[in-house]
Design a protein around this motif. Structure first.
Motif, PDB file in Angstrom:
ATOM      1  N   GLY A 103       0.790  -1.226   0.000  1.00 17.74           N
ATOM      2  CA  GLY A 103       0.000   0.000   0.000  1.00 17.74           C
ATOM      3  C   GLY A 103       0.821   1.275   0.000  1.00 17.74           C
ATOM      4  O   GLY A 103       0.269   2.378   0.039  1.00 17.74           O
ATOM      5  N   THR A 104       2.146   1.159  -0.058  1.00 22.28           N
ATOM      6  CA  THR A 104       2.999   2.345  -0.087  1.00 22.28           C
ATOM      7  C   THR A 104       2.745   3.128  -1.367  1.00 22.28           C
ATOM      8  O   THR A 104       2.659   2.560  -2.448  1.00 22.28           O
ATOM      9  N   GLU A 105       2.598   4.425  -1.219  1.00 21.53           N
ATOM     10  CA  GLU A 105       2.425   5.321  -2.370  1.00 21.53           C
ATOM     11  C   GLU A 105       3.555   6.340  -2.366  1.00 21.53           C
ATOM     12  O   GLU A 105       3.928   6.858  -1.316  1.00 21.53           O
ATOM     13  N   VAL A 106       4.068   6.625  -3.545  1.00 23.21           N
ATOM     14  CA  VAL A 106       5.119   7.624  -3.693  1.00 23.21           C
ATOM     15  C   VAL A 106       4.569   8.748  -4.561  1.00 23.21           C
ATOM     16  O   VAL A 106       4.038   8.510  -5.646  1.00 23.21           O
ATOM     17  N   TYR A 107       4.686   9.956  -4.053  1.00 20.12           N
ATOM     18  CA  TYR A 107       4.243  11.151  -4.768  1.00 20.12           C
ATOM     19  C   TYR A 107       5.490  11.921  -5.134  1.00 20.12           C
ATOM     20  O   TYR A 107       6.197  12.415  -4.250  1.00 20.12           O
ATOM     21  N   ILE A 108       5.807  11.986  -6.420  1.00 22.50           N
ATOM     22  CA  ILE A 108       6.993  12.696  -6.889  1.00 22.50           C
ATOM     23  C   ILE A 108       6.555  14.118  -7.230  1.00 22.50           C
ATOM     24  O   ILE A 108       5.747  14.329  -8.127  1.00 22.50           O
ATOM     25  N   LEU A 109       7.089  15.065  -6.508  1.00 20.31           N
ATOM     26  CA  LEU A 109       6.699  16.465  -6.652  1.00 20.31           C
ATOM     27  C   LEU A 109       7.890  17.300  -7.066  1.00 20.31           C
ATOM     28  O   LEU A 109       8.980  17.165  -6.511  1.00 20.31           O
ATOM     29  N   ALA A 110       7.667  18.147  -8.033  1.00 19.37           N
ATOM     30  CA  ALA A 110       8.653  19.170  -8.372  1.00 19.37           C
ATOM     31  C   ALA A 110       7.952  20.512  -8.260  1.00 19.37           C
ATOM     32  O   ALA A 110       6.772  20.636  -8.598  1.00 19.37           O
ATOM     33  N   VAL A 111       8.659  21.493  -7.769  1.00 21.63           N
ATOM     34  CA  VAL A 111       8.087  22.824  -7.623  1.00 21.63           C
ATOM     35  C   VAL A 111       8.760  23.747  -8.633  1.00 21.63           C
ATOM     36  O   VAL A 111       9.977  23.899  -8.634  1.00 21.63           O
ATOM     37  N   ALA A 112       7.939  24.318  -9.512  1.00 25.95           N
ATOM     38  CA  ALA A 112       8.437  25.273 -10.506  1.00 25.95           C
ATOM     39  C   ALA A 112       8.418  26.656  -9.866  1.00 25.95           C
ATOM     40  O   ALA A 112       7.381  27.126  -9.391  1.00 25.95           O
ATOM     41  N   HIS A 113       9.570  27.272  -9.846  1.00 27.94           N
ATOM     42  CA  HIS A 113       9.707  28.571  -9.191  1.00 27.94           C
ATOM     43  C   HIS A 113      10.456  29.493 -10.134  1.00 27.94           C
ATOM     44  O   HIS A 113      11.664  29.365 -10.311  1.00 27.94           O
ATOM     45  N   GLU A 139      10.562   8.925 -12.060  1.00 28.04           N
ATOM     46  CA  GLU A 139       9.508   7.914 -12.125  1.00 28.04           C
ATOM     47  C   GLU A 139       9.994   6.661 -12.849  1.00 28.04           C
ATOM     48  O   GLU A 139       9.767   5.535 -12.376  1.00 28.04           O
ATOM     49  N   ALA A 140      10.671   6.830 -13.972  1.00 27.41           N
ATOM     50  CA  ALA A 140      11.163   5.684 -14.740  1.00 27.41           C
ATOM     51  C   ALA A 140      12.141   4.847 -13.910  1.00 27.41           C
ATOM     52  O   ALA A 140      12.061   3.613 -13.905  1.00 27.41           O
ATOM     53  N   LYS A 141      13.037   5.512 -13.193  1.00 26.79           N
ATOM     54  CA  LYS A 141      14.019   4.788 -12.381  1.00 26.79           C
ATOM     55  C   LYS A 141      13.347   4.045 -11.232  1.00 26.79           C
ATOM     56  O   LYS A 141      13.699   2.902 -10.927  1.00 26.79           O
ATOM     57  N   ILE A 142      12.372   4.679 -10.603  1.00 26.97           N
ATOM     58  CA  ILE A 142      11.672   4.028  -9.494  1.00 26.97           C
ATOM     59  C   ILE A 142      10.864   2.838 -10.000  1.00 26.97           C
ATOM     60  O   ILE A 142      10.846   1.781  -9.380  1.00 26.97           O
ATOM     61  N   ARG A 143      10.208   2.994 -11.148  1.00 26.45           N
ATOM     62  CA  ARG A 143       9.392   1.902 -11.699  1.00 26.45           C
ATOM     63  C   ARG A 143      10.240   0.675 -12.044  1.00 26.45           C
ATOM     64  O   ARG A 143       9.795  -0.454 -11.888  1.00 26.45           O
ATOM     65  N   VAL A 144      11.462   0.890 -12.491  1.00 21.46           N
ATOM     66  CA  VAL A 144      12.356  -0.232 -12.778  1.00 21.46           C
ATOM     67  C   VAL A 144      12.740  -0.931 -11.479  1.00 21.46           C
ATOM     68  O   VAL A 144      12.736  -2.160 -11.385  1.00 21.46           O
ATOM     69  N   ALA A 145      13.060  -0.143 -10.462  1.00 20.25           N
ATOM     70  CA  ALA A 145      13.525  -0.708  -9.193  1.00 20.25           C
ATOM     71  C   ALA A 145      12.398  -1.329  -8.373  1.00 20.25           C
ATOM     72  O   ALA A 145      12.596  -2.344  -7.714  1.00 20.25           O
ATOM     73  N   VAL A 146      11.215  -0.696  -8.416  1.00 15.60           N
ATOM     74  CA  VAL A 146      10.084  -1.156  -7.592  1.00 15.60           C
ATOM     75  C   VAL A 146       8.820  -1.096  -8.452  1.00 15.60           C
ATOM     76  O   VAL A 146       8.024  -0.176  -8.336  1.00 15.60           O
ATOM     77  N   PRO A 147       8.632  -2.095  -9.332  1.00 10.60           N
ATOM     78  CA  PRO A 147       7.551  -2.026 -10.317  1.00 10.60           C
ATOM     79  C   PRO A 147       6.135  -1.966  -9.742  1.00 10.60           C
ATOM     80  O   PRO A 147       5.255  -1.404 -10.364  1.00 10.60           O
ATOM     81  N   ASP A 148       5.910  -2.520  -8.554  1.00  8.05           N
ATOM     82  CA  ASP A 148       4.551  -2.572  -8.007  1.00  8.05           C
ATOM     83  C   ASP A 148       4.195  -1.363  -7.145  1.00  8.05           C
ATOM     84  O   ASP A 148       3.082  -1.285  -6.629  1.00  8.05           O
ATOM     85  N   LEU A 149       5.094  -0.442  -6.992  1.00  4.46           N
ATOM     86  CA  LEU A 149       4.862   0.726  -6.157  1.00  4.46           C
ATOM     87  C   LEU A 149       3.904   1.693  -6.853  1.00  4.46           C
ATOM     88  O   LEU A 149       4.040   1.955  -8.052  1.00  4.46           O
ATOM     89  N   LYS A 150       2.922   2.211  -6.122  1.00  2.00           N
ATOM     90  CA  LYS A 150       1.996   3.189  -6.695  1.00  2.00           C
ATOM     91  C   LYS A 150       2.699   4.545  -6.747  1.00  2.00           C
ATOM     92  O   LYS A 150       3.172   5.050  -5.729  1.00  2.00           O
ATOM     93  N   LEU A 151       2.774   5.122  -7.944  1.00  2.00           N
ATOM     94  CA  LEU A 151       3.455   6.403  -8.140  1.00  2.00           C
ATOM     95  C   LEU A 151       2.502   7.446  -8.700  1.00  2.00           C
ATOM     96  O   LEU A 151       1.692   7.151  -9.570  1.00  2.00           O
ATOM     97  N   THR A 152       2.645   8.648  -8.196  1.00  2.00           N
ATOM     98  CA  THR A 152       1.945   9.807  -8.721  1.00  2.00           C
ATOM     99  C   THR A 152       2.980  10.903  -8.864  1.00  2.00           C
ATOM    100  O   THR A 152       3.892  11.005  -8.050  1.00  2.00           O
ATOM    101  N   LYS A 153       2.852  11.720  -9.893  1.00  2.00           N
ATOM    102  CA  LYS A 153       3.813  12.806 -10.062  1.00  2.00           C
ATOM    103  C   LYS A 153       3.074  14.080 -10.449  1.00  2.00           C
ATOM    104  O   LYS A 153       1.996  14.037 -11.045  1.00  2.00           O
ATOM    105  N   ASP A 154       3.677  15.206 -10.083  1.00  2.00           N
ATOM    106  CA  ASP A 154       3.071  16.495 -10.412  1.00  2.00           C
ATOM    107  C   ASP A 154       4.116  17.587 -10.320  1.00  2.00           C
ATOM    108  O   ASP A 154       5.108  17.465  -9.606  1.00  2.00           O
ATOM    109  N   VAL A 155       3.870  18.647 -11.070  1.00  2.00           N
ATOM    110  CA  VAL A 155       4.658  19.872 -10.982  1.00  2.00           C
ATOM    111  C   VAL A 155       3.698  20.955 -10.512  1.00  2.00           C
ATOM    112  O   VAL A 155       2.627  21.132 -11.081  1.00  2.00           O
ATOM    113  N   VAL A 156       4.080  21.644  -9.452  1.00  2.00           N
ATOM    114  CA  VAL A 156       3.246  22.693  -8.878  1.00  2.00           C
ATOM    115  C   VAL A 156       4.051  23.993  -8.873  1.00  2.00           C
ATOM    116  O   VAL A 156       5.236  23.989  -8.540  1.00  2.00           O
TER     117      VAL A 156
END
Length: 103
Positions: A7-17, A52-69
């Protein structure tokens, strides 16, 4: 290799400034801010897509979400962590090196 709990979820966030807006009668500062913010967004999407691509290779079953805010990193990171109910925040610098140590 680290085992992630079910059930671990990873949220990859980048902040555009972008560069700060400096008031001026010709609005050149606004144009420069908009241009720098768009450039920051584009770079951020590339960075988090690579992560995201690197994490998916290493941990394929991990739930990933990504966003730029857009916004101030110190504010956006805390706001997004609160919104997501984050248990852990890992912060990298400019997308260099953190993903390899994360997985």
């Amino acid at each position: 290799r680290r085992t992630w709990p079910a059930g671990t979820e990873v949220y990859i966030l980048a902040v555009a400034h972008g560069i700060p807006v400096i008031p001026d009668p010709a609005f050149a500062g606004v144009a420069a801010h908009i241009e720098s913010l768009e450039e920051a967004r584009q770079k951020a999407w590339v960075t988090i897509s690579d992560a995201e691509a690197k994490i998916r290779v290493a941990v394929p079953d991990l739930k990933l979400t990504k966003d730029v805010v857009d916004g101030s990193p110190k504010d956006v990171i805390v706001e997004e962590a609160d919104r997501m109910g984050a248990d852990l925040i890992l912060v990298g610098s400019h997308g260099r090196g953190v993903v390899g140590r994360l997985v």
